[in-house]
Write a protein that holds these residues in place. Structure first.
Motif, mmCIF file in Angstrom:
data_model
loop_
_atom_site.group_PDB
_atom_site.id
_atom_site.type_symbol
_atom_site.label_atom_id
_atom_site.label_comp_id
_atom_site.label_asym_id
_atom_site.label_seq_id
_atom_site.Cartn_x
_atom_site.Cartn_y
_atom_site.Cartn_z
ATOM 1 N N PRO A 101 0.636 -1.205 -0.048
ATOM 2 C CA PRO A 101 -0.135 0.002 -0.155
ATOM 3 C C PRO A 101 0.866 1.207 -0.042
ATOM 4 O O PRO A 101 0.485 2.137 -0.680
ATOM 5 C CB PRO A 101 -0.959 -0.032 1.317
ATOM 6 C CG PRO A 101 -0.937 -1.423 1.614
ATOM 7 C CD PRO A 101 0.405 -2.197 1.026
ATOM 8 N N ILE A 102 1.967 1.150 0.712
ATOM 9 C CA ILE A 102 2.956 2.444 0.787
ATOM 10 C C ILE A 102 3.413 2.922 -0.644
ATOM 11 O O ILE A 102 3.579 3.902 -0.947
ATOM 12 C CB ILE A 102 4.027 2.281 1.854
ATOM 13 C CG1 ILE A 102 4.719 3.709 2.037
ATOM 14 C CG2 ILE A 102 5.201 1.465 1.235
ATOM 15 C CD1 ILE A 102 3.951 4.638 2.783
ATOM 16 N N GLU A 103 3.621 1.805 -1.523
ATOM 17 C CA GLU A 103 3.987 2.201 -2.939
ATOM 18 C C GLU A 103 2.931 2.703 -3.686
ATOM 19 O O GLU A 103 3.106 3.503 -4.760
ATOM 20 C CB GLU A 103 4.702 0.921 -3.508
ATOM 21 C CG GLU A 103 6.022 0.524 -2.656
ATOM 22 C CD GLU A 103 6.523 -0.710 -3.607
ATOM 23 O OE1 GLU A 103 5.909 -1.312 -4.404
ATOM 24 O OE2 GLU A 103 7.767 -1.185 -3.140
ATOM 25 N N VAL A 104 1.575 2.521 -3.543
ATOM 26 C CA VAL A 104 0.710 3.133 -4.201
ATOM 27 C C VAL A 104 0.491 4.724 -3.837
ATOM 28 O O VAL A 104 0.171 5.551 -4.483
ATOM 29 C CB VAL A 104 -0.824 2.543 -3.781
ATOM 30 C CG1 VAL A 104 -1.924 3.194 -4.766
ATOM 31 C CG2 VAL A 104 -0.701 0.929 -4.241
ATOM 32 N N ALA A 105 0.545 4.730 -2.408
ATOM 33 C CA ALA A 105 0.762 6.098 -1.963
ATOM 34 C C ALA A 105 1.841 6.884 -2.653
ATOM 35 O O ALA A 105 1.707 8.196 -2.808
ATOM 36 C CB ALA A 105 0.903 6.150 -0.556
ATOM 37 N N GLN A 106 2.978 6.239 -2.716
ATOM 38 C CA GLN A 106 3.971 7.125 -3.576
ATOM 39 C C GLN A 106 3.856 7.397 -4.770
ATOM 40 O O GLN A 106 4.082 8.679 -5.111
ATOM 41 C CB GLN A 106 5.266 6.085 -3.342
ATOM 42 C CG GLN A 106 6.624 6.704 -3.857
ATOM 43 C CD GLN A 106 7.678 5.936 -4.001
ATOM 44 O OE1 GLN A 106 7.511 4.666 -4.348
ATOM 45 N NE2 GLN A 106 8.926 6.243 -3.979
ATOM 46 N N ILE A 107 3.132 6.502 -5.415
ATOM 47 C CA ILE A 107 2.959 7.013 -6.913
ATOM 48 C C ILE A 107 1.689 7.984 -6.784
ATOM 49 O O ILE A 107 1.809 8.962 -8.081
ATOM 50 C CB ILE A 107 2.148 5.744 -7.724
ATOM 51 C CG1 ILE A 107 3.070 4.502 -7.762
ATOM 52 C CG2 ILE A 107 1.710 6.152 -9.042
ATOM 53 C CD1 ILE A 107 4.316 4.846 -8.617
ATOM 54 N N LEU A 108 0.709 8.362 -6.037
ATOM 55 C CA LEU A 108 -0.084 9.227 -5.701
ATOM 56 C C LEU A 108 0.377 10.717 -5.686
ATOM 57 O O LEU A 108 -0.224 11.429 -5.840
ATOM 58 C CB LEU A 108 -1.110 8.908 -4.925
ATOM 59 C CG LEU A 108 -2.450 7.904 -5.221
ATOM 60 C CD1 LEU A 108 -2.917 7.413 -3.760
ATOM 61 C CD2 LEU A 108 -3.192 8.614 -6.021
ATOM 62 N N MET A 109 1.682 10.669 -5.265
ATOM 63 C CA MET A 109 2.355 11.905 -4.997
ATOM 64 C C MET A 109 2.400 12.758 -6.416
ATOM 65 O O MET A 109 2.516 13.965 -6.204
ATOM 66 C CB MET A 109 3.519 11.819 -4.586
ATOM 67 C CG MET A 109 4.189 11.540 -3.074
ATOM 68 S SD MET A 109 3.848 13.206 -2.481
ATOM 69 C CE MET A 109 4.147 12.687 -0.588
ATOM 70 N N GLY A 118 -10.692 2.928 -0.660
ATOM 71 C CA GLY A 118 -11.755 1.787 -1.326
ATOM 72 C C GLY A 118 -11.527 1.446 -2.807
ATOM 73 O O GLY A 118 -10.274 1.210 -3.166
ATOM 74 N N ASN A 119 -12.583 1.264 -3.529
ATOM 75 C CA ASN A 119 -12.486 0.615 -4.722
ATOM 76 C C ASN A 119 -11.703 1.648 -5.644
ATOM 77 O O ASN A 119 -10.961 1.335 -6.806
ATOM 78 C CB ASN A 119 -13.888 0.572 -5.347
ATOM 79 C CG ASN A 119 -14.716 -0.738 -4.764
ATOM 80 O OD1 ASN A 119 -14.068 -1.524 -4.103
ATOM 81 N ND2 ASN A 119 -15.834 -0.682 -4.725
ATOM 82 N N GLY A 120 -11.900 2.900 -5.447
ATOM 83 C CA GLY A 120 -10.927 4.058 -6.020
ATOM 84 C C GLY A 120 -9.503 3.869 -6.206
ATOM 85 O O GLY A 120 -8.696 3.818 -7.011
ATOM 86 N N ALA A 121 -9.046 3.480 -4.729
ATOM 87 C CA ALA A 121 -7.668 3.457 -4.676
ATOM 88 C C ALA A 121 -7.292 2.091 -5.350
ATOM 89 O O ALA A 121 -5.974 1.818 -5.942
ATOM 90 C CB ALA A 121 -7.527 3.025 -3.246
ATOM 91 N N LYS A 122 -8.007 0.904 -5.360
ATOM 92 C CA LYS A 122 -7.795 -0.421 -5.963
ATOM 93 C C LYS A 122 -7.597 -0.339 -7.296
ATOM 94 O O LYS A 122 -6.692 -0.694 -8.056
ATOM 95 C CB LYS A 122 -8.698 -1.528 -5.275
ATOM 96 C CG LYS A 122 -8.363 -2.889 -6.263
ATOM 97 C CD LYS A 122 -7.061 -3.349 -6.023
ATOM 98 C CE LYS A 122 -7.145 -4.614 -6.665
ATOM 99 N NZ LYS A 122 -5.534 -5.183 -6.721
ATOM 100 N N GLU A 127 -4.450 0.291 -12.565
ATOM 101 C CA GLU A 127 -4.304 0.812 -13.576
ATOM 102 C C GLU A 127 -2.606 1.322 -13.909
ATOM 103 O O GLU A 127 -2.192 1.614 -14.785
ATOM 104 C CB GLU A 127 -4.976 2.282 -13.643
ATOM 105 C CG GLU A 127 -6.556 2.030 -13.972
ATOM 106 C CD GLU A 127 -7.231 3.070 -13.883
ATOM 107 O OE1 GLU A 127 -6.844 4.110 -13.165
ATOM 108 O OE2 GLU A 127 -8.563 3.012 -14.390
ATOM 109 N N ASN A 128 -2.015 1.427 -12.505
ATOM 110 C CA ASN A 128 -0.582 1.877 -12.380
ATOM 111 C C ASN A 128 0.357 0.548 -12.361
ATOM 112 O O ASN A 128 1.383 0.576 -11.808
ATOM 113 C CB ASN A 128 -0.514 2.803 -11.266
ATOM 114 C CG ASN A 128 -0.886 4.033 -11.732
ATOM 115 O OD1 ASN A 128 -0.051 4.932 -12.384
ATOM 116 N ND2 ASN A 128 -2.153 4.447 -11.382
#
Length: 281
Positions: A101-109, A118-122, A127-128
Motif C-alpha cells: 500500500p505504501i508504494e501506491v501512496a508514493q505513486i499518488l504523489m 476503497g475501490n477507487g484506490a484499488k 491501472e498503475n
C-alpha cells in the motif's frame, strides 16, 4: 547527519512469546540497517517508502502481508506518505489486495488528487501496474476465527532525515483487527503521519485515540514553533493521557535529534544513524 527510525506496532508480554520478541528485534535491526544503506544514496521520501515496504513484507508486523482482518472477513489496508520539503501528503485508505500500500501512496504523489479510498484506490493501483496480491496469512485467519468466538494493535512506519537535510514520514497499517467493515485508521491522516522541514513523525496504536489527539501534527507543529522534539513529544503525550489514549510515535527533527514515546508499553521500534543502533527491549 542522516538517520532514521522505524516502528512496528506494539508488543505485549502477556500474549506474545519471548521468541516473537526476539524475532521482532532482529527483524527491525535488519530492516533499519538495510534502510540506512538505502538512505545514503536516496532521498528521505524514497527511504521511508523503502523501509515501510520491507515492513509490509514481514509477516511479523501488521501491515501489507500479515494485515489484520476486519469483522466481515476482509483485509483493508491504509498507508500514507509525507514529504517534509514539498509539504505534499498522499495516501490510500482501505485498499484491498495489493502487496505494498505504501508504494501506491508514493505513486499518488504525482497526482492532484493524492488520497484515494476503497475501490477507487484499488482501481488506481491496478491501472498503475500493481498486481492482485493476497496479504492474508493463516495466523491472521486463525486470530479472526477466535475473535468470532468470543486485539492486537499495530502499524508500521518510518521517519528519515537525508544527507540534504530533508525529512519524510511514511506509515502503513492493516488495522486493529475485527473492526467494523470500512473503519478508517489514523495511518492515512495527518494525525498519524506528518512531516515538514522541521520534523517528521509516524504513529502507531489505536487510530481513534491518535486522531482525537492529532498526535503527529501536534508534535510537528510544536517543533516548528520552537519546542525541542523531546518537549513536543512529552506535551502531546500528556494531552493523550487525558483521554487515556493508546499510542506510540517516532520522530526526527531537522538537526537529526531522534525521539520516541509510548503511552503504554511497549512500542516496537529501532533507530539507526550509521553508528548507533537502538532497539526496543
Amino acid at each position: 547527519m542522516s538517520c532514521l527510525l522505524i516502528h512496528g506496532g506494539f508488543f505485549s508480554e502477556s500474549d506474545q512469546s519471548h521468541d516473537t520478541k526476539i524475532a521482532k528485534q532482529n527483524a527491525l535491526k535488519e530492516i533499519a540497517k538495510k534502510s540506512f544503506e538505502f538512505l545514503k544514496n536516496n532521498s528521505a521520501e524514497e527511504t521511508v517508502v523503502f523501509a515501510v515496504s520491507l515492513l509490509e513484507d514481514d509477516e511479523l508486523f501488521n501491515a501489507g502481508t500479515g494485515s489484520q482482518i476486519q469483522s466481515d472477513g476482509k483485509i483493508r489496508m491504509s498507508a500514507s506518505l509525507m514529504n517534509g520539503e514539498t509539504q505534499k501528503f498522499s495516501g490510500v485508505i482501505n485498499i484491498e489486495n495489493v502487496r505494498h500500500p505504501i508504494e501506491v501512496a508514493q505513486i499518488l504523489m504525482k497526482e492532484d488528487d493524492r488520497v484515494l479510498g476503497g475501490n477507487g484506490a484499488k482501481k488506481y493501483a491496478t491501472e498503475n501496474g500493481f498486481e492482485d496480491f493476497s496479504t492474508e496469512i493463516p495466523q491472521r485467519r486463525k486470530e479472526y476465527e477466535e475473535k468470532l468466538k468470543n486485539g492486537g494493535k499495530g502499524t508500521v512506519g518510518c521517519v528519515a532525515l537525508d544527507k540534504d537535510g530533508n525529512l519524510a514520514a511514511a506509515t502503513s497499517t492493516g488495522g486493529k483487527g475485527f473492526e467494523l467493515a470500512g473503519r478508517i485508521s489514523d495511518s492515512a491522516t495527518v494525525a498519524g503521519n506528518y512531516a515538514n522541514s522541521f520534523c517528521a513523525v509516524s504513529c502507531t496504536g489505536v487510530g481513534e485515540d491518535i486522531v482525537s489527539n492529532a498526535t503527529a501534527a501536534k508534535i510537528v507543529t510544536r517543533v516548528t514553533d520552537g519546542m525541542t522534539i523531546k518537549n513536543a513529544f512529552e506535551k502531546t503525550f500528556s494531552e493523550l493521557a487525558e483521554i487515556d489514549g493508546f499510542a506510540g510515535a517516532i520522530g526526527v527533527d531537522k538537526n537529526g535529534n531522534m525521539f520516541h514515546q509510548e503511552s503504554y508499553p511497549k512500542m516496537v521500534f529501532a533507530s539507526f544513524d550509521g553508528e548507533r543502533m537502538t532497539v526496543f527491549e
